[in-house]
Design a protein around this motif. Structure first.
Motif, PDB file in Angstrom:
ATOM      1  N   THR A   2     -24.471  13.081  14.620  1.00  0.00           N
ATOM      2  CA  THR A   2     -24.689  14.467  14.213  1.00  0.00           C
ATOM      3  C   THR A   2     -25.019  14.470  12.719  1.00  0.00           C
ATOM      4  OG1 THR A   2     -22.432  15.005  13.471  1.00  0.00           O
ATOM      5  CG2 THR A   2     -22.872  15.131  15.837  1.00  0.00           C
TER       6      THR A   2
ATOM      7  N   GLY B 263     -21.018  17.332   9.666  1.00  0.00           N
ATOM      8  CA  GLY B 263     -20.682  18.316  10.679  1.00  0.00           C
ATOM      9  C   GLY B 263     -21.868  19.004  11.310  1.00  0.00           C
ATOM     10  N   THR B 264     -21.726  19.353  12.578  1.00  0.00           N
ATOM     11  CA  THR B 264     -22.775  20.058  13.300  1.00  0.00           C
ATOM     12  C   THR B 264     -22.893  21.490  12.786  1.00  0.00           C
ATOM     13  OG1 THR B 264     -21.262  20.852  15.024  1.00  0.00           O
ATOM     14  CG2 THR B 264     -22.326  18.711  15.386  1.00  0.00           C
TER      15      THR B 264
ATOM     16  N   LEU C 299     -20.283  23.712  14.563  1.00  0.00           N
ATOM     17  CA  LEU C 299     -18.917  23.644  14.043  1.00  0.00           C
ATOM     18  C   LEU C 299     -18.827  24.322  12.682  1.00  0.00           C
ATOM     19  CD1 LEU C 299     -16.014  22.902  14.152  1.00  0.00           C
ATOM     20  CD2 LEU C 299     -16.587  20.532  13.558  1.00  0.00           C
TER      21      LEU C 299
ATOM     22  N   VAL D 190     -17.259  18.973   7.036  1.00  0.00           N
ATOM     23  CA  VAL D 190     -16.457  18.559   8.184  1.00  0.00           C
ATOM     24  C   VAL D 190     -16.233  17.061   8.081  1.00  0.00           C
ATOM     25  CG1 VAL D 190     -16.210  18.544  10.689  1.00  0.00           C
ATOM     26  CG2 VAL D 190     -17.521  20.371   9.580  1.00  0.00           C
TER      27      VAL D 190
ATOM     28  N   SER E 107     -13.430  13.432   9.081  1.00  0.00           N
ATOM     29  CA  SER E 107     -12.609  12.790  10.116  1.00  0.00           C
ATOM     30  C   SER E 107     -11.126  12.956   9.792  1.00  0.00           C
ATOM     31  CB  SER E 107     -12.977  11.306  10.235  1.00  0.00           C
ATOM     32  OG  SER E 107     -14.323  11.174  10.633  1.00  0.00           O
TER      33      SER E 107
ATOM     34  N   ILE F 259     -10.297  15.905  13.069  1.00  0.00           N
ATOM     35  CA  ILE F 259     -11.224  16.871  12.490  1.00  0.00           C
ATOM     36  C   ILE F 259     -10.523  17.632  11.363  1.00  0.00           C
ATOM     37  CG2 ILE F 259     -12.549  18.997  12.857  1.00  0.00           C
ATOM     38  CD1 ILE F 259     -13.923  16.603  14.065  1.00  0.00           C
TER      39      ILE F 259
ATOM     40  N   TYR G 160     -11.623  19.897   7.630  1.00  0.00           N
ATOM     41  CA  TYR G 160     -12.779  20.604   7.057  1.00  0.00           C
ATOM     42  C   TYR G 160     -12.383  21.301   5.768  1.00  0.00           C
ATOM     43  CZ  TYR G 160     -10.645  24.622   9.519  1.00  0.00           C
ATOM     44  OH  TYR G 160      -9.780  25.576   9.984  1.00  0.00           O
TER      45      TYR G 160
ATOM     46  N   ASN H  63     -20.889  10.687  10.313  1.00  0.00           N
ATOM     47  CA  ASN H  63     -20.366  11.932  10.894  1.00  0.00           C
ATOM     48  C   ASN H  63     -19.034  11.752  11.606  1.00  0.00           C
ATOM     49  OD1 ASN H  63     -22.466  10.725  13.023  1.00  0.00           O
ATOM     50  ND2 ASN H  63     -20.881  11.802  14.166  1.00  0.00           N
TER      51      ASN H  63
ATOM     52  N   SER I   8     -18.644  13.151  17.522  1.00  0.00           N
ATOM     53  CA  SER I   8     -19.394  14.282  18.071  1.00  0.00           C
ATOM     54  C   SER I   8     -18.596  15.045  19.131  1.00  0.00           C
ATOM     55  CB  SER I   8     -20.717  13.788  18.668  1.00  0.00           C
ATOM     56  OG  SER I   8     -20.480  12.866  19.723  1.00  0.00           O
TER      57      SER I   8
ATOM     58  N   GLN J  29     -15.970  17.152  17.465  1.00  0.00           N
ATOM     59  CA  GLN J  29     -16.560  18.338  16.851  1.00  0.00           C
ATOM     60  C   GLN J  29     -16.778  19.440  17.891  1.00  0.00           C
ATOM     61  OE1 GLN J  29     -19.508  17.976  13.580  1.00  0.00           O
ATOM     62  NE2 GLN J  29     -19.591  15.815  14.180  1.00  0.00           N
TER      63      GLN J  29
END
Length: 400
Positions: free
Chosen positions: A65, A69-70, A73, A96, A98, A248, A250, A271, A274, A277
């Motif tokens: 991604t 972050g996507t 998200l 975003v 880990s 996750i 952020y 990233n 996925s 996320q």
């Protein structure tokens, strides 16, 4: 010849993870030990979050991604900040990562140089000073003792700020103490920070939804909007949504910091997972009613533990306003002796005694920068907590 880096030598292994490792080793030997050292909810990840992850797998969302972050998200995080905190961010102001620890690591390593100071109220989460040390900065500690509710005062903050101060790091509700700053207390700290425009503000709100105080949760950029442009608001899915293993975390904050974090992440982890996320999108956008149900259970456990520890000779356990930890003051036990004549000189001696003689594991206060005390996580069943606190009562009563 073996040689590790200078930067690695500036940090220590996590004390909380080390104790968890000791507990697991004892359990593998068949020893009846109760571990209260890990900061992990015992509730399962909600089914609707799991379902979203399974759907993402079946839909083939298993590729790279965007590095931080996507878009989906980030939009969910923007909506969360607006809904829960009254904060407005754009996509370029969201990172975003880990897990929350990764968020903190990226932010500090991307912005701290040798000679920079980072103010950290104590007691603090064990990783804060080590991340600062790794980045080459200097942690500056402010003690918030039990008599102050494990919080710092505006006067203490003002006295600690110097021309070298890069960040002030706040954590409310707190790991390890459960102390929570009210909106008025945050505003008072914010008024100090307004007088020092060179200082950035990082707030770790990971336990936002584990909250028992009579007043609503508040975060500093919310109550002091003048600080918005220099505040990084950190949060994550680990604690509220029982997603510790999904990793996750952020943050919302100034675009230049978010870009710097993304640059670092592009050359380290890339990233976040996925699938995690996709699960986080469901968690943040979905029905939030279960949070209050779980808080009722956490509060009941808190009240049980506080009452039982305050009945233990030599302990004074303040009542936390959030998170799922207690941080009893153990001053009354320092200097006492065990049945074999061993003197309890430190809180580390005390928790070793609890583990070795009474088979209950906690984390010593020295790891959190404020002694003598220890941290217990009550994120487990009431039955287990009753047994553990009974053992602690017996351990304290056996000292002379």
């Amino acid at each position: 010849m073996s040689r590790t880096s200078v930067a690695l030598g500036r940090i220590q292994p996590s004390a909380t993870l080390a104790m968890t490792g000791r507990v697991n080793a004892l359990k593998r030997q068949g020893i009846d030990v109760i571990g209260l050292s890990a900061g992990e909810p015992d509730f399962d990840t909600p089914d609707f979050v799991k379902d979203a992850a399974i759907a993402a797998i079946r839909a083939g969302q298993t590729k790279y991604t965007d590095v931080d972050g996507t878009a989906e998200l980030k939009e969910a995080i923007i909506a969360k900040f607006k809904r829960d905190n009254g904060l407005t961010y754009q996509t370029g102001e969201i990172s975003v990562n880990s897990g929350g620890k990764h968020t903190l690591f990226n932010a500090l390593v991307a912005t701290v140089d040798a000679g920079d100071e980072v103010i950290i109220p104590a007691p603090y989460w064990v990783s804060y000073p080590d991340i600062v040390n790794f980045a080459g900065g200097t942690p500056v500690f402010i003690a918030g003792p039990a008599a102050q509710g494990y919080k710092i005062t505006p006067e203490q903050l003002d006295a600690a700020i110097t021309p070298k101060t890069r960040w002030v790091l706040l954590n409310s509700p707190s790991n390890p103490s459960g102390a929570a700053y009210s909106a008025s207390e945050l505003k008072a700290l914010g008024e100090v920070l307004l007088r020092h425009p060179h200082v950035l503000v990082m707030t770790d709100d990971m336990y936002e939804h584990v909250w028992y105080a009579p007043t609503p949760f508040a975060t500093i950029a919310q109550v002091c909007p003048e600080l918005y442009e220099r505040t990084l608001t950190v949060n994550g899915c680990s604690k509220a949504y029982s997603m510790t293993g999904w990793r996750i975390g952020y943050a919302g904050g100034p675009q230049w910091i978010i870009k710097a974090m993304a640059k670092l992440q592009s050359q380290s982890t890339s990233n976040p997972c996925s699938i995690s996320q996709a699960a986080a999108v469901a968690a943040l956008n979905g029905d939030q009613s279960f949070l209050e149900e779980r808080n009722v259970a956490f509060k009941r456990r808190r009240d049980l533990v506080v009452a039982m520890l305050n009945d233990a000779p030599g302990l004074n356990c303040p009542t936390p306003e959030g998170a799922f930890y207690v941080y009893p003051d153990a001053s009354g036990l320092i200097g006492k002796k065990t049945s074999d004549g061993t003197v309890i000189k430190t809180d580390e001696d005390l928790i070793s005694y609890f583990l070795d003689a009474h088979r209950v594991a906690a984390v010593h206060g020295g790891a959190f920068g404020l002694s003598p005390a220890f941290r217990i996580s009550y994120a487990t069943s009431e039955e287990v907590l009753k047994t553990a606190c009974t053992r602690i009562q017996e351990a304290c009563a056996a000292l002379s």
